[in-house]
Design a protein around this motif. Sequence first.
Motif, mmCIF file in Angstrom:
data_model
loop_
_atom_site.group_PDB
_atom_site.id
_atom_site.type_symbol
_atom_site.label_atom_id
_atom_site.label_comp_id
_atom_site.label_asym_id
_atom_site.label_seq_id
_atom_site.Cartn_x
_atom_site.Cartn_y
_atom_site.Cartn_z
ATOM 1 N N LEU A 40 -16.925 0.183 39.614
ATOM 2 C CA LEU A 40 -16.394 -0.224 38.313
ATOM 3 C C LEU A 40 -16.028 1.040 37.553
ATOM 4 C CD1 LEU A 40 -18.627 -3.236 37.237
ATOM 5 C CD2 LEU A 40 -16.378 -3.241 38.283
ATOM 6 N N ASN B 51 -20.525 0.348 42.641
ATOM 7 C CA ASN B 51 -19.546 -0.651 43.104
ATOM 8 C C ASN B 51 -18.152 -0.387 42.536
ATOM 9 O OD1 ASN B 51 -19.918 -1.471 40.508
ATOM 10 N ND2 ASN B 51 -20.388 -3.598 40.986
ATOM 11 N N ARG C 196 -18.031 -4.011 47.464
ATOM 12 C CA ARG C 196 -18.251 -5.003 46.408
ATOM 13 C C ARG C 196 -18.757 -6.322 46.970
ATOM 14 N NH1 ARG C 196 -12.955 -3.817 42.666
ATOM 15 N NH2 ARG C 196 -13.844 -2.082 41.503
ATOM 16 N N PHE D 19 -24.745 -8.273 34.583
ATOM 17 C CA PHE D 19 -24.378 -7.461 33.431
ATOM 18 C C PHE D 19 -25.245 -7.777 32.218
ATOM 19 C CE2 PHE D 19 -20.766 -7.986 36.167
ATOM 20 C CZ PHE D 19 -20.113 -6.763 36.159
ATOM 21 N N MET E 209 -23.746 -7.861 41.161
ATOM 22 C CA MET E 209 -24.037 -7.160 39.907
ATOM 23 C C MET E 209 -24.314 -8.155 38.791
ATOM 24 S SD MET E 209 -22.007 -4.050 38.186
ATOM 25 C CE MET E 209 -22.944 -2.779 37.403
ATOM 26 N N ARG F 101 -22.706 1.612 37.821
ATOM 27 C CA ARG F 101 -21.313 1.142 37.848
ATOM 28 C C ARG F 101 -20.456 1.959 38.814
ATOM 29 N NH1 ARG F 101 -19.300 -1.845 33.536
ATOM 30 N NH2 ARG F 101 -17.482 -0.516 33.379
ATOM 31 N N GLU G 146 -14.394 -7.230 35.109
ATOM 32 C CA GLU G 146 -15.414 -6.478 35.832
ATOM 33 C C GLU G 146 -16.310 -7.398 36.647
ATOM 34 O OE1 GLU G 146 -17.487 -4.116 32.988
ATOM 35 O OE2 GLU G 146 -15.991 -2.523 33.054
ATOM 36 N N GLN H 291 -14.334 -8.449 39.601
ATOM 37 C CA GLN H 291 -14.195 -7.318 40.534
ATOM 38 C C GLN H 291 -15.494 -7.101 41.299
ATOM 39 O OE1 GLN H 291 -13.132 -4.178 37.852
ATOM 40 N NE2 GLN H 291 -11.013 -4.126 38.546
ATOM 41 N N ALA H 292 -16.623 -7.146 40.572
ATOM 42 C CA ALA H 292 -17.914 -6.866 41.188
ATOM 43 C C ALA H 292 -18.222 -7.849 42.306
ATOM 44 C CB ALA H 292 -19.014 -6.898 40.141
ATOM 45 N N SER H 293 -17.631 -9.068 42.231
ATOM 46 C CA SER H 293 -17.902 -10.019 43.303
ATOM 47 C C SER H 293 -16.881 -9.904 44.431
ATOM 48 C CB SER H 293 -17.949 -11.439 42.749
ATOM 49 O OG SER H 293 -16.745 -11.734 42.116
ATOM 50 N N GLY H 294 -16.001 -8.909 44.357
ATOM 51 C CA GLY H 294 -15.099 -8.630 45.468
ATOM 52 C C GLY H 294 -13.798 -9.409 45.443
#
Lengths: 259, 475
Positions: A69, A67, A95, A102, A100, A64, B371, B374-377
């Motif tokens: 987080l 990227n 990013r 989860f 990612m 985490r 999240e 966010q993780a995908s930008g």
Amino acid sequence: MTDVNVNADATEILGSGDIIIELDGVDKFFGDFQALRNINMRVGEQEVVVVIGPSGSGKSTLIRCINRLERHDRGRIVVDGVELSDDIRHIQEIRRETGMVFQSFNLFPHISVLDNITLAPRQVRNLPKAEAEALATDLLERVKIPDQARKYPGQLSGGQQQRVAIARALAMKPKVMLFDEPTSALDPEMIKEVLDTMKDLALEGMTMICVTHEMGFAREVADRVVFMADGEIVEVGPPEHFFTNPQEDRTKLFLSQIL
Amino acid sequence: MVTELGGLETVLLEEDKPPVVYLSPSDWMRQNLFNNWYNALITFLVGASFVAAVVLTLRWLLAADFQIVRTNLRVFMIGQFPRDELWRPWVSGFLLAGAGGLVSGAMWRNALEDAEEKGLPYPPHSWTDLLRRFWAIIVILLFFVSFARTLPPYIGLLLIFVTIYITREAGMRSKPALRIRVPFIGALLLLVSFIALAGTSGLGASSIGAALGWWTSFEIGRRTETPTLQHTVTRWISAVVVGVVAWIAVRAIGFEGFGWDDWGGIHLTLFVTVVGVSIGLPFGILLALGRQSKLRIIKSATVVFIEFVRGVPLITLLLFSTFLLPLFIPIDITIPGPLTRAMIVITAFSAAYIAEIVRGGLQAVPLGQTEAAQASGMSVGAIQRLIVLPQALRAVIPAMVGQFISLFKDTSLLSVIGLLEFLQVSAVANAQTEFLGQGLVSVTYPFVALGYWAFAYTMSKESRRIEAKLGVGVR
């Protein structure tokens, strides 16, 4: 003791590709609790690195941080030549290049499967609608659920949802995929379909870091396995090493508990 | 019944169903109403109260003299609006009906096509269904009109229903090219309906300018999915030019009317509610987002505003804005009229309450959603707009509509600052020499209560419908 240091070096990449991810002396604190201690690690192009370890050992925190987080407190993290800093442009750049997946899927429940996949490419990469939908259809075929595009996430099984999540991450055409315990929330009969998808991805040459407890997957797919405990990297090696000749007591204890 | 479960067809046979036992009425009563002494007592008390309520209502109805309502019907509806200007509310009503019909028809067709594209079932259109949804308002409007002593109101109401029917049909049959523009047409009809009453004020002209400018920007914007700089510049310049020209044109017409300080009756009540809801909602959402902001200044400013407004009774704020505010402001500065100030207060009040409701919804959206986005930008704005808010708002629809209903009823407080809203008409009517001291509130209060009830009930019913509709596919 000298033996230990050699085994705990996660900076030696396998193969001759470029280094895509580099962590240099990374520390991370949650209040007084130190979640990561001096993590040094490199991941090369097309490499598959599996991170294992007991719960609370910092595996999830580690990926985490890659990227953003989680914000690392000390050290350097470089992804594809871009160093992570507080600069939002650098964070967004990284990013965009890292997908990612989860543990709890985190699909967007209020929009259809198709929209889940096309949302980020359209928003972030400004892909026109038709192109994004064509891409999504391809990806759904690749994860072997082509006929679920119009459904909502809540109408799919856990295994299908996780495969949609993989397709969603792939839609951004990332250079690296990060998997955070992707099968831990799944019923046993659905684990295989997700692992198979990940296996296909590895065979296609995707660079991957997977936090997982699936030792069968590690043995079959991983180039390197990293064992973490108490926030530090304890032992590193090819999968066979872990199954035949683990060195550290903590590694032996962990493996005896889960195998 | 045939169900499909994972490709496996199961047939539920009649004999597989659990047995249903039918009781004779006397057995049923013995088992459910009089099975022991205290249930028997409760049954008796509830039954007696019910009978008493029916008897009292009938006695009141037979004795009631509705002359006071007949005489004051116009005041109940539109307050002190000049009698020889009555064409204005009617024109306004027709335009509103047309806008509502057209927009709702087009929206229905859009939803249908959307469902067809997604392969989801969508119920066929039915007017009886619509009657069932809005029966309370329709019945109450007919009830109001039934007190009229002349024919025109009957014809007017009938024509309004016809207008809604025709425009809704038109909306449903319209082509996609028209349907994407319907929001703009609807907004313009709404503004014109407002101008029919209030004349071409600065506010009306600016609103029309804004709507036309927005429409222009929309028309140019939809020509390309990948805009160039030149395209974007053209788009904004044209939008501003069209907006300004429209503003000048509307101002040049110089059409006189009656601003809202002359409005009253249920028309004023509904108008203030609609303004409070439609402006309070976006501001409330902004306040809720502001309260979560990482910027200390924005966060504390929103917290202070919300907690101040929530901590003070609405009536205090209204009294302050009406009677005290002018004392603090120098005489040579003109401030907006009392109703404008009251509407600002009511909007701020509703925004503060909505903000707290929305905040609850925001907290209910799992962190994993943010999240994943966010993780995908995705950018912070896009995450809030496309991921968090849609889920948060859906979760709080019941609480939100509860707030709207309570705002609707709270508008009766406008009477304390001397505005002739719906409830206040009752007091005014009872103070007329003809009706003074005859205890006729027993007639006017139930009349007013029914009016409030019809709208509040419909709002609450519609909220349940929206909830069920948005729940599609979400478990």
